[in-house]
Design a protein around this motif. Structure first.
Motif, PDB file in Angstrom:
ATOM      1  N   ILE A 382       0.972  -1.369   0.116  1.00 32.01           N
ATOM      2  CA  ILE A 382       0.020   0.105   0.044  1.00 32.01           C
ATOM      3  C   ILE A 382       0.904   1.344   0.024  1.00 32.01           C
ATOM      4  O   ILE A 382       1.613   1.556   0.919  1.00 32.01           O
ATOM      5  N   GLY A 383       0.819   1.859  -1.076  1.00 30.53           N
ATOM      6  CA  GLY A 383       1.659   3.291  -1.227  1.00 30.53           C
ATOM      7  C   GLY A 383       1.209   4.293  -2.048  1.00 30.53           C
ATOM      8  O   GLY A 383      -0.109   4.158  -2.114  1.00 30.53           O
ATOM      9  N   GLU A 384       2.025   4.885  -2.682  1.00 32.79           N
ATOM     10  CA  GLU A 384       1.298   6.179  -3.468  1.00 32.79           C
ATOM     11  C   GLU A 384       0.364   5.867  -4.468  1.00 32.79           C
ATOM     12  O   GLU A 384      -0.380   6.619  -4.821  1.00 32.79           O
ATOM     13  N   GLU A 385       0.749   4.468  -5.076  1.00 31.46           N
ATOM     14  CA  GLU A 385      -0.099   3.896  -6.413  1.00 31.46           C
ATOM     15  C   GLU A 385      -1.691   4.123  -5.645  1.00 31.46           C
ATOM     16  O   GLU A 385      -2.712   4.165  -6.865  1.00 31.46           O
ATOM     17  N   LEU A 386      -1.924   4.059  -4.403  1.00 34.47           N
ATOM     18  CA  LEU A 386      -3.431   4.034  -3.883  1.00 34.47           C
ATOM     19  C   LEU A 386      -4.093   5.238  -4.423  1.00 34.47           C
ATOM     20  O   LEU A 386      -5.252   5.236  -4.296  1.00 34.47           O
ATOM     21  N   SER A 387      -3.347   6.545  -4.478  1.00 31.85           N
ATOM     22  CA  SER A 387      -3.959   7.425  -4.987  1.00 31.85           C
ATOM     23  C   SER A 387      -4.630   7.275  -6.544  1.00 31.85           C
ATOM     24  O   SER A 387      -5.684   7.923  -6.773  1.00 31.85           O
ATOM     25  N   GLU A 388      -4.194   6.509  -7.166  1.00 31.38           N
ATOM     26  CA  GLU A 388      -5.008   6.187  -8.287  1.00 31.38           C
ATOM     27  C   GLU A 388      -5.537   4.742  -8.388  1.00 31.38           C
ATOM     28  O   GLU A 388      -5.891   4.026  -9.292  1.00 31.38           O
ATOM     29  N   ASN A 389      -5.910   4.285  -7.029  1.00 31.13           N
ATOM     30  CA  ASN A 389      -6.880   3.287  -6.674  1.00 31.13           C
ATOM     31  C   ASN A 389      -6.004   1.894  -6.958  1.00 31.13           C
ATOM     32  O   ASN A 389      -6.730   0.826  -7.420  1.00 31.13           O
ATOM     33  N   LYS A 390      -4.797   2.197  -7.131  1.00 30.20           N
ATOM     34  CA  LYS A 390      -3.992   0.816  -7.364  1.00 30.20           C
ATOM     35  C   LYS A 390      -3.350   0.291  -6.194  1.00 30.20           C
ATOM     36  O   LYS A 390      -2.677   1.048  -5.318  1.00 30.20           O
ATOM     37  N   VAL A 391      -3.188  -1.379  -6.018  1.00 34.55           N
ATOM     38  CA  VAL A 391      -2.332  -1.826  -5.072  1.00 34.55           C
ATOM     39  C   VAL A 391      -1.494  -2.934  -5.821  1.00 34.55           C
ATOM     40  O   VAL A 391      -1.795  -3.322  -6.731  1.00 34.55           O
ATOM     41  N   ILE A 392      -0.492  -3.305  -5.270  1.00 38.39           N
ATOM     42  CA  ILE A 392       0.358  -4.342  -5.708  1.00 38.39           C
ATOM     43  C   ILE A 392       0.621  -5.533  -4.803  1.00 38.39           C
ATOM     44  O   ILE A 392       0.542  -5.431  -3.689  1.00 38.39           O
ATOM     45  N   LEU A 393       0.290  -6.712  -5.486  1.00 41.48           N
ATOM     46  CA  LEU A 393       0.229  -7.888  -4.758  1.00 41.48           C
ATOM     47  C   LEU A 393       1.455  -8.749  -5.059  1.00 41.48           C
ATOM     48  O   LEU A 393       1.271  -9.125  -6.241  1.00 41.48           O
ATOM     49  N   LYS A 394       2.097  -9.182  -4.240  1.00 46.35           N
ATOM     50  CA  LYS A 394       3.240  -9.942  -4.386  1.00 46.35           C
ATOM     51  C   LYS A 394       3.067 -11.366  -4.096  1.00 46.35           C
ATOM     52  O   LYS A 394       2.753 -11.827  -2.842  1.00 46.35           O
ATOM     53  N   ASN A 395       3.235 -12.301  -4.949  1.00 49.43           N
ATOM     54  CA  ASN A 395       3.250 -13.829  -4.682  1.00 49.43           C
ATOM     55  C   ASN A 395       4.501 -14.087  -3.964  1.00 49.43           C
ATOM     56  O   ASN A 395       5.668 -14.054  -4.668  1.00 49.43           O
ATOM     57  N   MET A 396       4.669 -14.609  -2.635  1.00 50.60           N
ATOM     58  CA  MET A 396       5.770 -14.606  -2.120  1.00 50.60           C
ATOM     59  C   MET A 396       6.673 -16.139  -2.622  1.00 50.60           C
ATOM     60  O   MET A 396       7.634 -16.207  -2.264  1.00 50.60           O
ATOM     61  N   GLU A 397       5.659 -16.759  -2.939  1.00 48.75           N
ATOM     62  CA  GLU A 397       6.262 -18.207  -3.517  1.00 48.75           C
ATOM     63  C   GLU A 397       6.902 -18.073  -4.734  1.00 48.75           C
ATOM     64  O   GLU A 397       8.185 -18.547  -4.906  1.00 48.75           O
ATOM     65  N   THR A 398       6.272 -17.218  -5.702  1.00 49.32           N
ATOM     66  CA  THR A 398       6.869 -17.407  -7.072  1.00 49.32           C
ATOM     67  C   THR A 398       7.583 -16.022  -7.395  1.00 49.32           C
ATOM     68  O   THR A 398       8.367 -15.736  -8.188  1.00 49.32           O
ATOM     69  N   GLY A 399       7.230 -15.012  -6.565  1.00 47.60           N
ATOM     70  CA  GLY A 399       8.124 -13.730  -6.718  1.00 47.60           C
ATOM     71  C   GLY A 399       7.181 -12.619  -7.583  1.00 47.60           C
ATOM     72  O   GLY A 399       7.653 -11.518  -7.720  1.00 47.60           O
ATOM     73  N   GLU A 400       6.125 -13.219  -8.305  1.00 48.02           N
ATOM     74  CA  GLU A 400       5.501 -12.600  -9.128  1.00 48.02           C
ATOM     75  C   GLU A 400       4.752 -11.360  -8.384  1.00 48.02           C
ATOM     76  O   GLU A 400       3.940 -11.509  -7.478  1.00 48.02           O
ATOM     77  N   GLN A 401       4.808 -10.186  -9.209  1.00 51.94           N
ATOM     78  CA  GLN A 401       4.168  -9.135  -8.649  1.00 51.94           C
ATOM     79  C   GLN A 401       2.730  -8.567  -9.632  1.00 51.94           C
ATOM     80  O   GLN A 401       3.080  -8.635 -10.797  1.00 51.94           O
ATOM     81  N   THR A 402       1.561  -8.413  -9.169  1.00 51.62           N
ATOM     82  CA  THR A 402       0.467  -7.921 -10.001  1.00 51.62           C
ATOM     83  C   THR A 402      -0.118  -6.769  -9.572  1.00 51.62           C
ATOM     84  O   THR A 402      -0.199  -6.574  -8.189  1.00 51.62           O
ATOM     85  N   GLU A 403      -0.386  -5.880 -10.525  1.00 51.29           N
ATOM     86  CA  GLU A 403      -1.095  -4.719  -9.951  1.00 51.29           C
ATOM     87  C   GLU A 403      -2.670  -4.726 -10.292  1.00 51.29           C
ATOM     88  O   GLU A 403      -3.025  -5.368 -11.036  1.00 51.29           O
ATOM     89  N   PHE A 404      -3.509  -4.509  -9.276  1.00 50.85           N
ATOM     90  CA  PHE A 404      -4.887  -4.604  -9.218  1.00 50.85           C
ATOM     91  C   PHE A 404      -5.474  -3.242  -8.900  1.00 50.85           C
ATOM     92  O   PHE A 404      -4.903  -2.380  -8.284  1.00 50.85           O
ATOM     93  N   ASP A 405      -6.379  -2.955  -9.849  1.00 47.20           N
ATOM     94  CA  ASP A 405      -7.106  -1.715  -9.773  1.00 47.20           C
ATOM     95  C   ASP A 405      -8.381  -2.078  -9.030  1.00 47.20           C
ATOM     96  O   ASP A 405      -9.276  -2.899  -9.151  1.00 47.20           O
ATOM     97  N   LEU A 406      -8.423  -1.303  -7.650  1.00 52.77           N
ATOM     98  CA  LEU A 406      -9.287  -1.643  -6.575  1.00 52.77           C
ATOM     99  C   LEU A 406     -10.733  -1.301  -7.119  1.00 52.77           C
ATOM    100  O   LEU A 406     -11.650  -2.145  -6.451  1.00 52.77           O
ATOM    101  N   GLN A 407     -10.896  -0.543  -7.904  1.00 56.26           N
ATOM    102  CA  GLN A 407     -12.316  -0.109  -8.394  1.00 56.26           C
ATOM    103  C   GLN A 407     -13.022  -1.393  -9.278  1.00 56.26           C
ATOM    104  O   GLN A 407     -14.076  -1.863  -9.086  1.00 56.26           O
ATOM    105  N   GLU A 408     -12.082  -1.978 -10.089  1.00 56.59           N
ATOM    106  CA  GLU A 408     -12.439  -3.068 -11.052  1.00 56.59           C
ATOM    107  C   GLU A 408     -11.968  -4.269 -10.630  1.00 56.59           C
ATOM    108  O   GLU A 408     -12.803  -5.277 -11.264  1.00 56.59           O
TER     109      GLU A 408
END
Ligand code: AMP
Length: 440
Positions: A382-408
């Motif tokens: 949870i950081g500055e991207e939240l001002s655009e309704n975005k959060v980043i989720l990191k899968n700790m097993e694979t290391g993969e990061q995905t951005e999600f739009d909270l509205q959609e």
């Protein structure tokens, strides 16, 4: 520094996770068998235990935590549960409301014994009491219940021992026979057994002294003195156990020391826990109700020691609980966003997702270290991207990061955390029993 009392233990993580698994299993198993829980006070009037367990037993004679309260009443911390359950049944006339009461319990017990591995002064038992029936099926059920729990935990290194004490009348006759047998050998018995000869002669069978054991090997056997009806009862118990495919061993020396036992007695012993090998003990106690001033009510029950069972689990290298993990650790990358991070943490928790965040004002790096320590499956930034309704989720097993739009994409985000890496295809490939045509 003040320390915990000798023979007592603090239980916390990771050990407590095994306790949680065991307690859940106990609850589930007993509810399956239609036993309802009973909770009784931690202390009782001393007379309850003295009268039921028996003055000549080790428990009453040596081990009880007894004290006088400020009102001058002698109280005792409960050393076992059966007497308390029977007291509760009689006090609330439960036997009049329904003929058969089936209870289970999980409770601490207190005995002032010499602490050693598997022997504590405050320990925990779970157990059951079926009060109101003389049916041998219930004697067998009392052996089956702890068996199922031990087997469900994955334990294998244990044995069921079973015996019958018959009815009180025949038992008294048998005690005389035993007296006659032992009288000429009295001087060869250990000091403890010589005492028991006077106070609680059956308990000489419990002696660990080699000479005593030798002498008791040739002692008359109680089964030769019980009535035909009692023998039939015992044989029925054994037959029910055999049908249920439980392995057991008949042990004529298994007398269990308490005064209230009649008919079936049993113990489950383990080779995985050292000298204190009994995991569980129990039997029928048709005398207890009348000993406490109630009517004659047949009853049967058992008690199992939870510390010893968990020791057996450890010594048999069984992993019960997953190592501690959380689903999501919320990492705040911009301190201004702490409010939002907390709201999001709360939201995920309400969705049933195990979630935590930082409460120590740590750096992002230190928060990531904490996420690793907690074995978090995901980290949610949870950081500055939240001002655009975005959060980043990191899968700790694979290391993969995905951005999600909270509205959609809020639902997708929750699904990803709950379902992990399972794609739709994986889910279809899972074995769902209801798709199995053989079940139709
Ligand atoms: P008992 O009522 O003595 O038959 O005890 C039933 C079970 O409780 C035993 O088989 C043990 O597993 C457990 N137990 C009894 N006394 C202790 C103790 N002092 N410390 C730990 N476990 C105990």
């Amino acid at each position: 520094m003040i320390k915990a009392i000798k023979g007592t233990k603090d239980i916390f993580q990771p050990e407590i996770f095994n306790w949680n698994v065991l307690e859940n299993l106990i609850l589930e198993t007993f509810l399956n068998y239609n036993y309802s829980e009973i909770r009784t006070p931690i202390f009782e009037e001393t007379a309850l235990f003295a009268r039921s367990i028996g003055e000549a037993t080790d428990i009453v004679g040596k081990e009880m935590y007894t004290f006088t309260d400020k009102g001058g009443t002698s109280l005792t911390l409960k050393p076992e549960m059966t007497a308390s359950v029977m007291r509760a049944v009689l006090e609330h006339s439960l036997h009049k409301k329904q003929p058969l009461n089936k209870f289970f319990y999980i409770s601490p017990m207190f005995r002032q014994e010499r602490p050693q591995a598997g022997r504590l002064r405050q320990f925990h038992q779970f157990g059951a009491e079926a009060i109101g029936s003389n049916d041998p099926y219930l004697d067998a059920e009392m052996i089956m219940l702890p068996y199922i729990i031990l087997a469900s935990l994955g334990l294998t290194n244990f044995k069921i021992k079973i015996n019958t004490l018959g009815s009180p009348k025949e038992r008294e006759q048998y005690k005389l026979v035993l007296r006659n047998y032992l009288q000429p050998k009295l001087n060869d018995l250990s000091e403890e057994s010589r005492k028991r000869f006077e106070t609680n002669i059956l308990r000489i069978f419990d002696s660990k002294d080699a000479r005593d054991i030798e002498i008791m090997k040739d002692a008359p056997k109680i089964e030769d003195y019980i009535s035909d009806a009692d023998r039939e009862h015992f044989e029925k118990v054994l037959a029910v156990l055999a049908v249920s495919q439980l392995d057991f061993e008949i042990d004529h020396t298994l007398v269990r020391g308490l005064d209230y036992y009649t008919h079936t007695t049993f113990e489950i012993v383990s080779d995985s826990v050292g000298a204190q090998s009994a995991l569980c003990g129990g039997g029928r106690y048709n005398l207890l109700s009348s000993q406490l001033g109630g009517p004659e009510i047949p009853a049967v029950g058992f008690a199992a020691g939870m510390e010893r069972i968990l020791l057996a689990v450890k010594n048999e290298n069984i992993t019960l609980a997953d190592k501690n993990f959380i689903d999501t650790y919320v990492v705040v990358t911009d301190k201004e966003m702490k409010n939002s991070a907390y709201s999001f943490t709360t939201y995920l928790r309400m969705e049933g997702i195990r979630t935590d965040m930082d409460f120590l004002g740590r750096s992002v790096k230190a928060q990531m270290r904490e996420a690793n320590r907690l074995n978090a499956r995901y980290v949610l930034f949870i950081g500055e991207e939240l001002s655009e309704n975005k959060v980043i989720l990191k899968n700790m097993e694979t290391g993969e990061q995905t951005e999600f739009d909270l509205q959609e994409e809020l639902e997708e985000l929750i699904d990803e955390i709950i379902l992990g890496d399972l794609s739709d295809e994986d889910i279809e490939d899972e074995d769902f029993p209801f798709d199995d045509p053989s079940l139709n």
